[in-house]
Design a protein around this motif. Sequence first.
Motif, PDB file in Angstrom:
ATOM      1  N   ASP A   1       0.916  -1.212  -0.063  1.00  0.00           N
ATOM      2  CA  ASP A   1       0.316   0.015  -0.033  1.00  0.00           C
ATOM      3  C   ASP A   1       1.361   1.157   0.163  1.00  0.00           C
ATOM      4  N   ARG A   2       1.799   0.754   0.947  1.00  0.00           N
ATOM      5  CA  ARG A   2       3.056   2.330   0.362  1.00  0.00           C
ATOM      6  C   ARG A   2       3.577   2.333  -1.054  1.00  0.00           C
ATOM      7  N   LEU A   3       4.333   1.506  -0.984  1.00  0.00           N
ATOM      8  CA  LEU A   3       4.318   2.000  -1.901  1.00  0.00           C
ATOM      9  C   LEU A   3       3.490   2.612  -3.142  1.00  0.00           C
ATOM     10  N   TYR A   4       2.473   1.970  -3.545  1.00  0.00           N
ATOM     11  CA  TYR A   4       0.886   2.325  -4.501  1.00  0.00           C
ATOM     12  C   TYR A   4       0.711   3.867  -4.425  1.00  0.00           C
ATOM     13  N   ASP A   5       0.858   4.039  -3.233  1.00  0.00           N
ATOM     14  CA  ASP A   5       0.434   5.673  -2.315  1.00  0.00           C
ATOM     15  C   ASP A   5       1.312   6.370  -2.649  1.00  0.00           C
ATOM     16  N   ALA A   6       2.810   6.144  -3.168  1.00  0.00           N
ATOM     17  CA  ALA A   6       4.100   7.177  -3.594  1.00  0.00           C
ATOM     18  C   ALA A   6       3.820   7.108  -5.116  1.00  0.00           C
ATOM     19  N   VAL A   7       3.525   6.018  -5.957  1.00  0.00           N
ATOM     20  CA  VAL A   7       2.817   6.037  -7.025  1.00  0.00           C
ATOM     21  C   VAL A   7       2.349   6.766  -7.236  1.00  0.00           C
ATOM     22  N   ARG A   8       1.036   6.483  -6.889  1.00  0.00           N
ATOM     23  CA  ARG A   8      -0.242   7.840  -7.498  1.00  0.00           C
ATOM     24  C   ARG A   8      -0.197   9.512  -7.208  1.00  0.00           C
ATOM     25  N   ALA A   9       1.156   9.195  -6.020  1.00  0.00           N
ATOM     26  CA  ALA A   9       0.951  11.147  -5.275  1.00  0.00           C
ATOM     27  C   ALA A   9       1.859  11.448  -6.863  1.00  0.00           C
ATOM     28  N   ARG A  10       2.598  10.296  -7.688  1.00  0.00           N
ATOM     29  CA  ARG A  10       3.024  11.352  -8.799  1.00  0.00           C
ATOM     30  C   ARG A  10       2.045  11.588  -9.957  1.00  0.00           C
ATOM     31  N   GLY A  11       0.962  10.650  -9.997  1.00  0.00           N
ATOM     32  CA  GLY A  11      -0.237  11.622 -10.568  1.00  0.00           C
ATOM     33  C   GLY A  11      -0.125  10.862 -12.006  1.00  0.00           C
ATOM     34  N   ARG A  12       0.384   9.927 -12.077  1.00  0.00           N
ATOM     35  CA  ARG A  12       0.737   9.484 -13.832  1.00  0.00           C
ATOM     36  C   ARG A  12       0.308   7.978 -13.973  1.00  0.00           C
ATOM     37  N   GLY A  13      -0.589   7.719 -13.003  1.00  0.00           N
ATOM     38  CA  GLY A  13      -0.781   5.760 -13.402  1.00  0.00           C
ATOM     39  C   GLY A  13       0.405   5.151 -12.788  1.00  0.00           C
ATOM     40  N   LEU A  14       0.150   4.137 -13.887  1.00  0.00           N
ATOM     41  CA  LEU A  14       0.993   3.146 -13.569  1.00  0.00           C
ATOM     42  C   LEU A  14       1.422   2.124 -15.229  1.00  0.00           C
ATOM     43  N   ASP A  15       2.613   2.223 -15.873  1.00  0.00           N
ATOM     44  CA  ASP A  15       2.688   2.023 -17.570  1.00  0.00           C
ATOM     45  C   ASP A  15       3.433   0.062 -17.370  1.00  0.00           C
ATOM     46  N   VAL A  16       4.610   0.237 -16.521  1.00  0.00           N
ATOM     47  CA  VAL A  16       4.810  -1.250 -16.220  1.00  0.00           C
ATOM     48  C   VAL A  16       4.663  -1.614 -15.393  1.00  0.00           C
ATOM     49  N   LEU A  17       4.539  -2.727 -14.457  1.00  0.00           N
ATOM     50  CA  LEU A  17       4.824  -3.541 -13.704  1.00  0.00           C
ATOM     51  C   LEU A  17       5.523  -5.082 -13.939  1.00  0.00           C
ATOM     52  N   VAL A  18       6.519  -4.684 -13.500  1.00  0.00           N
ATOM     53  CA  VAL A  18       7.631  -6.153 -13.408  1.00  0.00           C
ATOM     54  C   VAL A  18       8.040  -6.437 -11.773  1.00  0.00           C
ATOM     55  N   ALA A  19       7.083  -7.632 -11.626  1.00  0.00           N
ATOM     56  CA  ALA A  19       6.674  -8.083 -10.244  1.00  0.00           C
ATOM     57  C   ALA A  19       7.965  -9.498 -10.767  1.00  0.00           C
ATOM     58  N   ASN A  20       9.177  -8.881 -10.327  1.00  0.00           N
ATOM     59  CA  ASN A  20      10.081  -9.055  -9.597  1.00  0.00           C
ATOM     60  C   ASN A  20      10.819  -9.969  -7.862  1.00  0.00           C
ATOM     61  N   ALA A  21      10.324  -9.331  -7.352  1.00  0.00           N
ATOM     62  CA  ALA A  21      10.216  -9.865  -6.065  1.00  0.00           C
ATOM     63  C   ALA A  21      10.807 -11.306  -5.564  1.00  0.00           C
ATOM     64  N   ALA A  22      11.496 -11.868  -5.650  1.00  0.00           N
ATOM     65  CA  ALA A  22      10.736 -13.342  -4.720  1.00  0.00           C
ATOM     66  C   ALA A  22      12.644 -13.701  -3.973  1.00  0.00           C
ATOM     67  N   ILE A  23      12.296 -15.168  -3.201  1.00  0.00           N
ATOM     68  CA  ILE A  23      13.183 -15.316  -2.125  1.00  0.00           C
ATOM     69  C   ILE A  23      13.046 -17.231  -2.810  1.00  0.00           C
ATOM     70  N   GLY A  24      14.209 -18.426  -2.999  1.00  0.00           N
ATOM     71  CA  GLY A  24      14.250 -19.305  -2.745  1.00  0.00           C
ATOM     72  C   GLY A  24      15.747 -20.411  -1.962  1.00  0.00           C
ATOM     73  N   ALA A  25      15.335 -21.143  -1.463  1.00  0.00           N
ATOM     74  CA  ALA A  25      16.485 -21.684  -0.675  1.00  0.00           C
ATOM     75  C   ALA A  25      15.978 -22.965  -1.119  1.00  0.00           C
ATOM     76  N   PHE A  26      17.261 -23.879  -0.981  1.00  0.00           N
ATOM     77  CA  PHE A  26      17.335 -25.529  -0.836  1.00  0.00           C
ATOM     78  C   PHE A  26      16.532 -26.057   0.195  1.00  0.00           C
ATOM     79  N   ALA A  27      15.595 -27.265  -0.300  1.00  0.00           N
ATOM     80  CA  ALA A  27      15.515 -28.026   0.750  1.00  0.00           C
ATOM     81  C   ALA A  27      14.440 -29.218   0.086  1.00  0.00           C
ATOM     82  N   THR A  28      14.834 -30.282   0.134  1.00  0.00           N
ATOM     83  CA  THR A  28      14.581 -31.686  -0.214  1.00  0.00           C
ATOM     84  C   THR A  28      12.849 -32.335   0.415  1.00  0.00           C
ATOM     85  N   LEU A  29      12.123 -33.182  -0.433  1.00  0.00           N
ATOM     86  CA  LEU A  29      11.253 -33.066   0.284  1.00  0.00           C
ATOM     87  C   LEU A  29      10.663 -34.104   1.552  1.00  0.00           C
ATOM     88  N   GLU A  30      12.144 -33.990   1.902  1.00  0.00           N
ATOM     89  CA  GLU A  30      11.796 -34.586   3.799  1.00  0.00           C
ATOM     90  C   GLU A  30      12.569 -33.592   4.580  1.00  0.00           C
TER      91      GLU A  30
END
Length: 250
Positions: free
Chosen positions: A69-98
Amino acid sequence: MGRLDDRTAVVTGGSTGIGLATAVRLADEGAYVFITGRRRPELEAAVEAVGPDRVTAVAGDIAVPADLDRLYDAVRARGRGLDVLVANAAIGAFATLEQTTEEHFDATFAVNVRGTLFTVQKALPLLNNGASVVLTGSTAADRGLDAFGAYAASKAAVRSFARTWSTELKGRGIRVNVVSPGMIDTPGNTAVLGGEENMRAAKENAAAIVVKGRMGESEEVAAAVAFLASPESGYVVGSNVYVDGGVNQV
């Protein structure tokens, strides 16, 4: 003239690696970029790398709705909407089924699946008609890599999201696509692999199995994202663009 002149973009996980390279590339193409990340020192360094006049950094975790919400409040305050959204954030770690615990599973899906979903959902009121949404997937979603089951499943979900959302958002002309990196030389991958020594071994492995004979660079993934973000890819919808040096293709 850049391909994204006067456009506004968001890149989650934009403080290092593929996210940072993407933010730099989109800014170079003319976009004003908002980036997120959980660690303030890396965010501050990313602002300098992108250019302080071309980027706004908002610290936060995409698994926390209030942070989105804070992120999009900042985008909204700029007043130009949003043309490109890159949903890139992720995490990963190794773990077998067991080895997989409830905590490991929940943490992976909280960021990679739930976080990605709400990153896009909360952006909907801001997305301009004809906007481009790019989700970061992974070649792991197509492979049975040892001890990477939860991560691979989360990225398979991301691939599925792109198909469904492409249909749901077609009335607004919003395109949703996936970019799937393969073996990429990033600080995040070094951490997942457990340090520089293991990363060196991974590079040697890449030289043996990747058609290009090496690991990829973050900038090569960013170039694919820039294409998907631009009008040049206007007829590309619901697709999965592999940036993997051919390892999953031949």
